[in-house]
Design a protein around this motif. Structure first.
Motif, PDB file in Angstrom:
ATOM      1  N   ASN A 125     122.547  16.126  11.562  1.00  0.00           N
ATOM      2  CA  ASN A 125     123.334  16.400  10.346  1.00  0.00           C
ATOM      3  C   ASN A 125     123.262  17.903  10.032  1.00  0.00           C
ATOM      4  O   ASN A 125     123.468  18.222   8.837  1.00  0.00           O
ATOM      5  CB  ASN A 125     123.098  15.334   9.266  1.00  0.00           C
ATOM      6  CG  ASN A 125     123.307  14.083   9.589  1.00  0.00           C
ATOM      7  OD1 ASN A 125     124.513  13.609  10.361  1.00  0.00           O
ATOM      8  ND2 ASN A 125     122.510  13.007   9.566  1.00  0.00           N
ATOM      9  N   GLY A 126     123.144  18.589  10.870  1.00  0.00           N
ATOM     10  CA  GLY A 126     122.845  20.153  10.463  1.00  0.00           C
ATOM     11  C   GLY A 126     121.717  20.004   9.559  1.00  0.00           C
ATOM     12  O   GLY A 126     120.542  19.711  10.012  1.00  0.00           O
ATOM     13  N   GLN A 127     121.919  20.808   8.382  1.00  0.00           N
ATOM     14  CA  GLN A 127     120.892  21.344   7.406  1.00  0.00           C
ATOM     15  C   GLN A 127     119.822  21.789   8.396  1.00  0.00           C
ATOM     16  O   GLN A 127     118.626  21.385   7.940  1.00  0.00           O
ATOM     17  CB  GLN A 127     120.418  19.890   6.981  1.00  0.00           C
ATOM     18  CG  GLN A 127     121.548  19.375   5.881  1.00  0.00           C
ATOM     19  CD  GLN A 127     121.086  18.208   5.205  1.00  0.00           C
ATOM     20  OE1 GLN A 127     120.520  17.187   5.573  1.00  0.00           O
ATOM     21  NE2 GLN A 127     121.633  17.956   3.833  1.00  0.00           N
ATOM     22  N   TYR A 128     119.815  22.777   8.898  1.00  0.00           N
ATOM     23  CA  TYR A 128     119.027  23.430   9.887  1.00  0.00           C
ATOM     24  C   TYR A 128     117.675  23.762   9.192  1.00  0.00           C
ATOM     25  O   TYR A 128     116.667  23.313   9.704  1.00  0.00           O
ATOM     26  CB  TYR A 128     119.512  24.501  10.853  1.00  0.00           C
ATOM     27  CG  TYR A 128     120.742  24.074  11.354  1.00  0.00           C
ATOM     28  CD1 TYR A 128     120.893  23.056  12.489  1.00  0.00           C
ATOM     29  CD2 TYR A 128     122.095  24.566  10.950  1.00  0.00           C
ATOM     30  CE1 TYR A 128     122.039  22.810  13.103  1.00  0.00           C
ATOM     31  CE2 TYR A 128     123.289  24.039  11.668  1.00  0.00           C
ATOM     32  CZ  TYR A 128     123.090  23.129  12.530  1.00  0.00           C
ATOM     33  OH  TYR A 128     124.358  22.686  13.259  1.00  0.00           O
ATOM     34  N   GLU A 130     116.082  22.973   6.310  1.00  0.00           N
ATOM     35  CA  GLU A 130     115.360  21.862   5.679  1.00  0.00           C
ATOM     36  C   GLU A 130     115.100  21.091   6.709  1.00  0.00           C
ATOM     37  O   GLU A 130     113.835  20.584   6.605  1.00  0.00           O
ATOM     38  CB  GLU A 130     116.367  21.168   4.877  1.00  0.00           C
ATOM     39  CG  GLU A 130     117.071  21.923   3.583  1.00  0.00           C
ATOM     40  CD  GLU A 130     118.178  22.553   3.979  1.00  0.00           C
ATOM     41  OE1 GLU A 130     118.715  22.806   5.251  1.00  0.00           O
ATOM     42  OE2 GLU A 130     119.079  22.733   2.955  1.00  0.00           O
ATOM     43  N   THR A 131     115.624  20.658   7.779  1.00  0.00           N
ATOM     44  CA  THR A 131     115.218  19.709   8.999  1.00  0.00           C
ATOM     45  C   THR A 131     114.026  20.658   9.719  1.00  0.00           C
ATOM     46  O   THR A 131     113.120  19.846  10.075  1.00  0.00           O
ATOM     47  CB  THR A 131     116.495  19.591   9.816  1.00  0.00           C
ATOM     48  OG1 THR A 131     117.587  19.115   9.327  1.00  0.00           O
ATOM     49  CG2 THR A 131     115.954  18.542  10.924  1.00  0.00           C
ATOM     50  N   THR A 195     114.585  26.489   1.576  1.00  0.00           N
ATOM     51  CA  THR A 195     115.607  26.305   0.449  1.00  0.00           C
ATOM     52  C   THR A 195     115.366  25.318  -0.675  1.00  0.00           C
ATOM     53  O   THR A 195     114.307  24.749  -0.906  1.00  0.00           O
ATOM     54  CB  THR A 195     116.768  25.476   1.397  1.00  0.00           C
ATOM     55  OG1 THR A 195     116.375  24.234   1.571  1.00  0.00           O
ATOM     56  CG2 THR A 195     117.340  26.358   2.425  1.00  0.00           C
ATOM     57  N   GLY A 196     116.337  25.373  -1.645  1.00  0.00           N
ATOM     58  CA  GLY A 196     116.545  24.361  -2.751  1.00  0.00           C
ATOM     59  C   GLY A 196     115.626  24.986  -3.891  1.00  0.00           C
ATOM     60  O   GLY A 196     115.290  26.144  -3.985  1.00  0.00           O
TER      61      GLY A 196
END
Length: 230
Positions: A125-128, A130-131, A195-196
């Motif tokens: 699901n992408g979100q590179y 964070e993953t 991130t975030g």
């Protein structure tokens, strides 16, 4: 005379103790090798198309299930059990500080004296960034299991079919999360959440690791990180 007999008995007990310890160590090595070989054989199944993405499994849960089934089959003669999504608090006392609450795969003997764990990821699901940070989180969790939980050996296995996880672009910043996974920068020390709102959140790794992606076929790649109780 009595002292001589006692001394001989003591020496005999010491020899037996050393033999038993040696057998225990050999058994631990044997099980660790079986687990590692099962992981590699799983990868070979994908490489030789005896198992296919989107046919046999298409998400992370399916990845975990297929790996767990194979481990159960390989370890049943050794009387080892494989548990899915095992809560760490049922196995380790004082686990409040652990970075995760559950192990993807928990492997142990009937008395739960010998312990192994595997964390598996198959992101789609992408979100590179964070993953990638979640990959680091898995490694830290395995370090905690080995150090505080007295686990013998653990593995982090990551499978991806998206080159944005592993392909270097030449634009990776030296201090970015991408540099560890695209440029083989040594993963060590403090890793900050990228991130975030929680950029102040970080993970502190005890040991150092190098992410070495290996191709299975086309854009399907994987890496394995081993964490040991030293």
């Amino acid at each position: 005379m009595r002292e001589l007999i006692n001394k001989e008995l003591s020496l005999e007990e010491t020899k037996k103790g050393k033999k038993n310890r040696g057998e225990i160590i050999m058994q631990k090595v044997k099980i660790a090798e079986k687990i590692h070989d099962t992981i590699i054989n799983f990868i070979d199944e994908l490489k030789n198309e005896r198992m296919k993405i989107d046919t046999d499994f298409d998400n992370e849960f399916g990845f975990q299930f297929e790996m767990g089934v194979r481990l159960k089959e390989q370890l049943k003669q050794d009387k080892y059990k494989v548990f899915f999504e095992k809560n760490v608090r049922t196995v380790v006392e004082d686990a409040e500080e652990f970075i995760k609450k559950e192990m993807d795969l928990f492997i142990t003997d009937t008395e739960k004296k010998n312990r192994y764990a595997i964390e598996l990821k198959f992101p789609r699901n992408g979100q590179y960034p964070e993953t990638m940070f979640s990959f680091v989180k898995d490694i830290k969790f395995l370090e905690q299991l080995c150090k505080k939980g007295n686990f013998d050996k653990c593995w982090a296995v990551v499978l991806v079919d998206d080159d944005k996880f592993y392909k270097e672009t030449g634009r990776e910043k030296e201090d970015s999360i991408y540099s560890y996974f695209r440029s083989q920068k040594v993963l060590v020390g403090t890793i900050v959440k990228p991130t975030g709102d929680n950029k102040s959140k970080f993970i502190e790794l005890t040991n150092q690791y190098t992410i070495q992606w290996k191709q299975i076929k086309n854009n399907l790649y994987y890496y394995i990180i081993e964490v040991e109780n030293k």
